[in-house]
Design a protein around this motif. Structure first.
Motif, PDB file in Angstrom:
ATOM      1  N   VAL A 178       0.838  -1.204   0.000  1.00 52.81           N
ATOM      2  CA  VAL A 178       0.000   0.000   0.000  1.00 52.81           C
ATOM      3  C   VAL A 178       0.871   1.252   0.000  1.00 52.81           C
ATOM      4  N   VAL A 179       1.930   1.262   0.819  1.00 47.26           N
ATOM      5  CA  VAL A 179       2.830   2.420   0.863  1.00 47.26           C
ATOM      6  C   VAL A 179       3.510   2.617  -0.482  1.00 47.26           C
ATOM      7  N   ASP A 180       3.953   1.519  -1.104  1.00 48.56           N
ATOM      8  CA  ASP A 180       4.594   1.617  -2.425  1.00 48.56           C
ATOM      9  C   ASP A 180       3.620   2.174  -3.464  1.00 48.56           C
ATOM     10  N   ALA A 181       2.362   1.744  -3.388  1.00 46.59           N
ATOM     11  CA  ALA A 181       1.359   2.260  -4.323  1.00 46.59           C
ATOM     12  C   ALA A 181       1.154   3.758  -4.106  1.00 46.59           C
ATOM     13  N   ALA A 247       6.228  -0.671  11.614  1.00 51.15           N
ATOM     14  CA  ALA A 247       5.292  -0.709  10.494  1.00 51.15           C
ATOM     15  C   ALA A 247       5.965  -0.156   9.241  1.00 51.15           C
ATOM     16  N   ALA A 248       5.401  -0.466   8.092  1.00 48.83           N
ATOM     17  CA  ALA A 248       5.964   0.018   6.831  1.00 48.83           C
ATOM     18  C   ALA A 248       5.947   1.535   6.806  1.00 48.83           C
ATOM     19  N   GLY A 249       7.105   2.115   6.523  1.00 51.88           N
ATOM     20  CA  GLY A 249       7.216   3.556   6.471  1.00 51.88           C
ATOM     21  C   GLY A 249       8.265   3.980   5.471  1.00 51.88           C
ATOM     22  N   VAL A 250       8.619   5.257   5.513  1.00 46.44           N
ATOM     23  CA  VAL A 250       9.521   5.828   4.518  1.00 46.44           C
ATOM     24  C   VAL A 250      10.487   6.787   5.199  1.00 46.44           C
ATOM     25  N   LEU A 251      11.749   6.684   4.814  1.00 44.50           N
ATOM     26  CA  LEU A 251      12.747   7.682   5.177  1.00 44.50           C
ATOM     27  C   LEU A 251      13.089   8.458   3.914  1.00 44.50           C
ATOM     28  N   VAL A 252      12.845   9.751   3.936  1.00 47.41           N
ATOM     29  CA  VAL A 252      13.161  10.613   2.794  1.00 47.41           C
ATOM     30  C   VAL A 252      14.519  11.240   3.062  1.00 47.41           C
ATOM     31  N   ALA A 253      15.506  10.899   2.222  1.00 46.80           N
ATOM     32  CA  ALA A 253      16.871  11.384   2.426  1.00 46.80           C
ATOM     33  C   ALA A 253      17.536  11.611   1.078  1.00 46.80           C
ATOM     34  N   ASP A 254      18.280  12.687   0.981  1.00 45.80           N
ATOM     35  CA  ASP A 254      18.990  13.030  -0.249  1.00 45.80           C
ATOM     36  C   ASP A 254      20.476  13.179   0.069  1.00 45.80           C
ATOM     37  N   GLN A 255      21.304  12.321  -0.538  1.00 47.69           N
ATOM     38  CA  GLN A 255      22.755  12.351  -0.338  1.00 47.69           C
ATOM     39  C   GLN A 255      23.113  12.290   1.148  1.00 47.69           C
ATOM     40  N   GLY A 256      22.448  11.378   1.843  1.00 51.12           N
ATOM     41  CA  GLY A 256      22.741  11.181   3.250  1.00 51.12           C
ATOM     42  C   GLY A 256      22.120  12.183   4.186  1.00 51.12           C
ATOM     43  N   GLN A 257      21.388  13.156   3.654  1.00 53.99           N
ATOM     44  CA  GLN A 257      20.764  14.186   4.478  1.00 53.99           C
ATOM     45  C   GLN A 257      19.291  13.847   4.701  1.00 53.99           C
ATOM     46  N   PRO A 258      18.859  13.591   5.940  1.00 51.22           N
ATOM     47  CA  PRO A 258      17.448  13.249   6.177  1.00 51.22           C
ATOM     48  C   PRO A 258      16.548  14.461   5.968  1.00 51.22           C
ATOM     49  N   LEU A 259      15.481  14.256   5.227  1.00 52.38           N
ATOM     50  CA  LEU A 259      14.513  15.316   4.969  1.00 52.38           C
ATOM     51  C   LEU A 259      13.198  15.088   5.723  1.00 52.38           C
ATOM     52  N   VAL A 261      10.729  11.698   7.899  1.00 49.93           N
ATOM     53  CA  VAL A 261      10.332  10.326   8.189  1.00 49.93           C
ATOM     54  C   VAL A 261       8.817  10.287   8.093  1.00 49.93           C
ATOM     55  N   MET A 262       8.301   9.308   7.347  1.00 52.64           N
ATOM     56  CA  MET A 262       6.857   9.186   7.151  1.00 52.64           C
ATOM     57  C   MET A 262       6.383   7.859   7.724  1.00 52.64           C
ATOM     58  N   GLY A 263       5.455   7.940   8.671  1.00 53.80           N
ATOM     59  CA  GLY A 263       4.833   6.751   9.220  1.00 53.80           C
ATOM     60  C   GLY A 263       3.408   6.629   8.695  1.00 53.80           C
ATOM     61  N   PHE A 264       2.981   5.405   8.453  1.00 54.34           N
ATOM     62  CA  PHE A 264       1.648   5.158   7.898  1.00 54.34           C
ATOM     63  C   PHE A 264       0.890   4.189   8.808  1.00 54.34           C
ATOM     64  N   ALA A 265      -0.398   4.458   8.997  1.00 52.94           N
ATOM     65  CA  ALA A 265      -1.303   3.494   9.624  1.00 52.94           C
ATOM     66  C   ALA A 265      -2.239   2.997   8.536  1.00 52.94           C
ATOM     67  N   ILE A 266      -2.266   1.694   8.340  1.00 52.78           N
ATOM     68  CA  ILE A 266      -3.034   1.095   7.247  1.00 52.78           C
ATOM     69  C   ILE A 266      -4.029   0.110   7.830  1.00 52.78           C
ATOM     70  N   ALA A 267      -5.288   0.262   7.471  1.00 48.94           N
ATOM     71  CA  ALA A 267      -6.342  -0.629   7.934  1.00 48.94           C
ATOM     72  C   ALA A 267      -7.211  -1.035   6.745  1.00 48.94           C
ATOM     73  N   GLN A 268      -7.450  -2.324   6.625  1.00 54.20           N
ATOM     74  CA  GLN A 268      -8.274  -2.873   5.539  1.00 54.20           C
ATOM     75  C   GLN A 268      -7.764  -2.413   4.175  1.00 54.20           C
ATOM     76  N   GLY A 269      -6.435  -2.393   4.045  1.00 57.50           N
ATOM     77  CA  GLY A 269      -5.827  -2.085   2.757  1.00 57.50           C
ATOM     78  C   GLY A 269      -5.834  -0.622   2.363  1.00 57.50           C
ATOM     79  N   LYS A 270      -6.218   0.257   3.278  1.00 56.84           N
ATOM     80  CA  LYS A 270      -6.246   1.691   2.987  1.00 56.84           C
ATOM     81  C   LYS A 270      -5.397   2.450   4.011  1.00 56.84           C
ATOM     82  N   ILE A 271      -4.811   3.556   3.583  1.00 57.39           N
ATOM     83  CA  ILE A 271      -4.050   4.409   4.488  1.00 57.39           C
ATOM     84  C   ILE A 271      -5.029   5.272   5.275  1.00 57.39           C
ATOM     85  N   VAL A 272      -4.992   5.144   6.599  1.00 55.92           N
ATOM     86  CA  VAL A 272      -5.908   5.911   7.441  1.00 55.92           C
ATOM     87  C   VAL A 272      -5.199   7.049   8.177  1.00 55.92           C
TER      88      VAL A 272
END
Length: 293
Positions: A178-181, A247-259, A261-272
């Protein structure tokens, strides 16, 4: 080994558990570390001769220190923060190091920490100590200065708030799909594809701190969150898959510099829920994987 060395050895053996307790009470990795260290300073000056249960004693002292810190934090805030995302615990998807694993025991999600932030300090402590660590109400009562029945009521009120919150899907592989989508739709500027993965009542929180990077914001509803995702689609190209509080999440970083962190709560196949920490000062204090830190 003298008595102080023995106490230090016992304390170190319990440190991962104590950090986990403090993190749940405070929602901050750095403050949890400070609470554990302050507890050790107090313990090292105490008479330990009559202590029969060192682990329980350590937990009680850490909880008292954390409660004081939580109350002081509340008192310092003349006005509540518009948006506050708790410190995430970020690990690589392939595994979790032992210290972070202790923090994440019982799957304390970022969404749960957001709910805990809405409780009073005493409610939060009572819920954490009883429901997460099975501490008896008689011991909790001594920490919060209430009767055991009042401590039970504190935990009960907190439990009702927690139970009303979203229960995320437990399947990490499905979460990742779901996060990849969501990321693919963001990169492609596909509004309809974003709507397809968002719950109609999805909530987004973006905490960017007080720096020059922009204003913290919230958005609710699939259309509003999709618009926010498209506005910041450029970040999607720098997104790396990680676990955020287990949980599945995302680290947004460019050339080693963190921009961000995204956390997701997913229920029944949808991001809530989407919780974004983009405060540069707080990101610098986090232990983030893959950044040479």
């Amino acid at each position: 080994m003298d008595d102080n060395d023995c106490l230090a050895a016992r304390f170190e053996a319990h440190r991962p558990h104590l950090r986990a307790v403090a993190y749940r009470i405070l929602g901050s990795v750095s403050e949890a570390e400070d609470a554990v260290q302050e507890a050790w300073l107090r313990l090292s000056r105490s008479d330990t001769s009559g202590v029969e249960n060192p682990g329980g004693w350590f937990t009680t002292i850490v909880a008292r220190v954390a409660l004081n810190m939580l109350q002081s934090r509340r008192a310092r805030r003349e006005e509540p923060l518009d948006v506050h995302v708790p410190d995430p615990v970020v690990t690589i998807a392939e595994g979790t190091d032992p210290e972070h694993q202790a923090l994440l025991a019982d799957s304390v999600s970022l969404a749960l920490l957001v709910v805990l932030d809405t409780l009073t300090p005493s409610e939060r402590l009572a819920f954490v100590l009883h429901d997460m660590f099975a501490l008896p109400f008689a011991e909790i009562a001594a920490i919060v200065g209430r009767s055991p029945s009042a401590a039970r009521q504190l935990a009960s009120r907190a439990r009702r708030r927690v139970q009303a919150a979203t229960v995320p899907d437990p399947d990490i592989a499905r979460q990742r799909e779901v996060v990849d989508a969501f990321l693919t739709a963001s990169r492609n500027g596909d509004f309809d594809a974003l709507l397809a993965v968002l719950d109609p009542h999805v909530m987004l929180r973006a905490d960017v701190g007080e720096g020059p990077t922009g204003a913290s914001r919230t958005a609710s509803g699939a259309a509003a969150v999709a618009e926010q995702a498209l506005a910041f689609a450029w970040r999607a190209q720098f997104a790396h898959p990680v676990l955020v509080n287990g949980a599945a999440g995302v680290l947004v970083a460019d050339q080693g510099q963190p921009l961000a962190v995204m956390g997701f709560a997913i229920a029944q196949g949808k991001i809530v829920e989407v919780d974004i920490l983009a405060d540069p000062a707080r990101l610098r204090r986090l232990a983030l994987p893959g950044l040479g830190r």
